[in-house]
Design an enzyme around this catalytic site. Structure first.
Site, PDB file in Angstrom:
ATOM      1  N   THR A   1       0.870  -1.181   0.000  1.00 21.40           N
ATOM      2  CA  THR A   1       0.000   0.000   0.000  1.00 21.40           C
ATOM      3  C   THR A   1       0.901   1.224   0.000  1.00 21.40           C
ATOM      4  OG1 THR A   1      -1.698  -1.149   1.269  1.00 21.40           O
ATOM      5  CG2 THR A   1      -1.816   1.252   1.222  1.00 21.40           C
TER       6      THR A   1
ATOM      7  N   LYS B   1      -7.896   1.724  -3.084  1.00 21.54           N
ATOM      8  CA  LYS B   1      -7.577   1.100  -1.784  1.00 21.54           C
ATOM      9  C   LYS B   1      -7.651   2.129  -0.652  1.00 21.54           C
ATOM     10  CE  LYS B   1      -5.092  -0.966   1.491  1.00 21.54           C
ATOM     11  NZ  LYS B   1      -5.363  -2.099   2.303  1.00 21.54           N
TER      12      LYS B   1
HETATM   13  P1  NAD Z   1       5.649  -6.018   7.416  1.00 21.54           P
HETATM   14  O1  NAD Z   1       6.420  -4.893   8.030  1.00 21.54           O
HETATM   15  O2  NAD Z   1       5.192  -7.153   8.267  1.00 21.54           O
HETATM   16  O3  NAD Z   1       6.541  -6.672   6.230  1.00 21.54           O
HETATM   17  C1  NAD Z   1       7.351  -5.944   5.357  1.00 21.54           C
HETATM   18  C2  NAD Z   1       8.522  -6.848   4.964  1.00 21.54           C
HETATM   19  O4  NAD Z   1       9.287  -6.173   3.961  1.00 21.54           O
HETATM   20  C3  NAD Z   1       9.466  -7.139   6.136  1.00 21.54           C
HETATM   21  O5  NAD Z   1       9.634  -8.537   6.275  1.00 21.54           O
HETATM   22  C4  NAD Z   1      10.764  -6.438   5.728  1.00 21.54           C
HETATM   23  O6  NAD Z   1      11.930  -7.114   6.178  1.00 21.54           O
HETATM   24  C5  NAD Z   1      10.653  -6.476   4.211  1.00 21.54           C
HETATM   25  N1  NAD Z   1      11.477  -5.486   3.516  1.00 21.54           N
HETATM   26  C6  NAD Z   1      11.527  -4.139   3.706  1.00 21.54           C
HETATM   27  N2  NAD Z   1      12.390  -3.582   2.834  1.00 21.54           N
HETATM   28  C7  NAD Z   1      12.884  -4.604   2.068  1.00 21.54           C
HETATM   29  C8  NAD Z   1      13.822  -4.668   0.993  1.00 21.54           C
HETATM   30  N3  NAD Z   1      14.430  -3.586   0.497  1.00 21.54           N
HETATM   31  N4  NAD Z   1      14.093  -5.871   0.461  1.00 21.54           N
HETATM   32  C9  NAD Z   1      13.495  -6.985   0.945  1.00 21.54           C
HETATM   33  N5  NAD Z   1      12.594  -6.990   1.950  1.00 21.54           N
HETATM   34  C10 NAD Z   1      12.309  -5.813   2.508  1.00 21.54           C
HETATM   35  O7  NAD Z   1       4.425  -5.340   6.637  1.00 21.54           O
HETATM   36  P2  NAD Z   1       3.036  -6.043   6.212  1.00 21.54           P
HETATM   37  O8  NAD Z   1       2.074  -6.012   7.337  1.00 21.54           O
HETATM   38  O9  NAD Z   1       3.354  -7.340   5.548  1.00 21.54           O
HETATM   39  O10 NAD Z   1       2.509  -4.987   5.145  1.00 21.54           O
HETATM   40  C11 NAD Z   1       3.063  -4.901   3.849  1.00 21.54           C
HETATM   41  C12 NAD Z   1       2.214  -3.925   3.039  1.00 21.54           C
HETATM   42  O11 NAD Z   1       0.868  -4.398   2.998  1.00 21.54           O
HETATM   43  C13 NAD Z   1       2.151  -2.505   3.643  1.00 21.54           C
HETATM   44  O12 NAD Z   1       2.202  -1.577   2.589  1.00 21.54           O
HETATM   45  C14 NAD Z   1       0.811  -2.484   4.348  1.00 21.54           C
HETATM   46  O13 NAD Z   1       0.268  -1.176   4.433  1.00 21.54           O
HETATM   47  C15 NAD Z   1      -0.010  -3.374   3.438  1.00 21.54           C
HETATM   48  N6  NAD Z   1      -1.163  -4.032   4.094  1.00 21.54           N
HETATM   49  C16 NAD Z   1      -1.040  -4.561   5.332  1.00 21.54           C
HETATM   50  C17 NAD Z   1      -2.142  -5.161   5.925  1.00 21.54           C
HETATM   51  C18 NAD Z   1      -2.036  -5.767   7.317  1.00 21.54           C
HETATM   52  O14 NAD Z   1      -3.079  -6.048   7.905  1.00 21.54           O
HETATM   53  N7  NAD Z   1      -0.828  -5.983   7.829  1.00 21.54           N
HETATM   54  C19 NAD Z   1      -3.362  -5.231   5.245  1.00 21.54           C
HETATM   55  C20 NAD Z   1      -3.450  -4.730   3.952  1.00 21.54           C
HETATM   56  C21 NAD Z   1      -2.329  -4.119   3.378  1.00 21.54           C
END
Ligand code: NAD
Length: 301
Positions: A101, A176
């Site tokens: 997002t 979204k």
């Molecule tokens: P999270 O922080 O759990 O996971 C992000 C991952 O990205 C981490 O494991 C981190 O190590 C990795 N990362 C960051 N930079 C990186 C790079 N350069 N190379 C490789 N890996 C890298 O976040 P999440 O909860 O999985 O959310 C991810 C996206 O989904 C966000 O944009 C969030 O807004 C969206 N989202 C989340 C939810 C929810 O309920 N958690 C729901 C809908 C959408």
């Protein structure tokens, strides 16, 4: 078989990549976290030594990262850092599906930069949370060329139950954050109404049933009641643990307000919800579920 790369294996990306593996696909994964990589390796994915190594032979690249700077940094390099972006290492003609997002602006910048590198791209943010990611019931809200969305569809359907195209690049992100701005408003309004009733001696369970059969009916009352004890198996009945974090709601409201500014759109309800969630986060609830906004109303004026 399509060669798939998946980068970003956090709360969402981890289970999404696992579902692709479970559906029988060969998936090469990368994340900065060793624990996240180990979990995917145990699930049957191929672990790459770097993001560049993960995408070098890919036909389709998924990314699921926190925010604008992570996504643009991954593909085009981080300003002032040595790390190269992966854009130039993705095979020409491959398709990138970014499910993070991020702002619509960043999504358009991503599409432009990838097009210049000979790579196709769609924005495909998701709705459905961690539960939906685990269960494979996410909704994908796409922006980009229809043909590219259709190409990705069979893989998206391994991770979700619905795939929509909202319009051109960036439109998926706009749709979204419209949805999530409305969710923030609905959750705050539902908590406010429930607390008003409770303050006047009403039983929140009875009030919830009344509103569910009346014109105040909405998704939060149907499946995500914010008042503890009204519903089983929701964050409000588990000290607001699990679910969708206050800080993520705040991030999405910030994206919505920034997007509204670009078109001079009026968002008084979104502004009010953002101000409430900001205060709530500052009061220490940032890592609790967003339905904990009910606690803000419990504090009284
Ligand atoms: P999270 O922080 O759990 O996971 C992000 C991952 O990205 C981490 O494991 C981190 O190590 C990795 N990362 C960051 N930079 C990186 C790079 N350069 N190379 C490789 N890996 C890298 O976040 P999440 O909860 O999985 O959310 C991810 C996206 O989904 C966000 O944009 C969030 O807004 C969206 N989202 C989340 C939810 C929810 O309920 N958690 C729901 C809908 C959408």
């Amino acid at each position: 078989m399509t060669a798939i790369a998946f980068i970003g294996l956090g709360n969402m990306g981890g289970p999404m990549a696992t579902n692709l593996v479970k559906a029988g696909h060969a998936v090469t994964v990368f994340d900065l976290s060793a624990d996240a990589l180990a979990a995917l390796e145990a699930a049957g994915a191929q672990v790459a030594s770097s993001a560049i190594a993960a995408v070098q032979n890919a036909e389709i690249v998924f990314s699921m990262l926190p925010a604008d700077k992570h996504v643009l940094g991954l593909y085009f390099g981080y300003a002032g850092a040595d790390a190269k972006g992966i854009a130039g290492f993705i095979p020409k003609g491959a398709l990138v599906v970014d499910s993070s997002t991020i702002s619509a602006e960043a999504a358009r910048e991503l599409a432009q930069g990838l097009t210049a590198a000979g790579v196709r791209c769609i924005d495909a943010p998701v709705s459905g949370g961690v539960g939906g990611a685990k269960a494979g019931t996410l909704t994908f809200i796409c922006g980009g060329d229809n043909a590219d969305v259709e190409e990705a569809r069979p893989l998206l359907e391994c991770m979700g139950k619905a795939v929509f195209t909202a319009g051109a690049h960036g439109a998926g992100q706009v749709a979204k954050i419209c949805n999530n701005m409305l969710l923030g408003v609905l959750m705050s309004g539902t908590a406010e109404a429930l607390k008003l009733g409770i303050d006047h001696g009403l039983n929140p369970q009875v009030l919830s049933e009344i509103m569910l059969q009346s014109s105040g009916r909405n998704w939060t009352l149907e499946v995500y009641n914010p008042c503890p004890g009204v519903m089983d198996n929701v964050p409000s009945s588990n000290d607001y643990n699990g679910g969708f974090l206050v800080d993520l709601m705040l991030k999405d409201l910030g994206l919505a307000l920034a997007t509204a500014e670009q078109t001079n759109s009026s968002t008084p309800m979104g502004n009010a919800a953002a101000a409430l969630y900001q205060q709530h986060s500052e009061q220490g609830f940032g890592k609790k579920d967003f339905s904990s906004i009910f606690k803000w109303f419990e504090q009284g004026k």
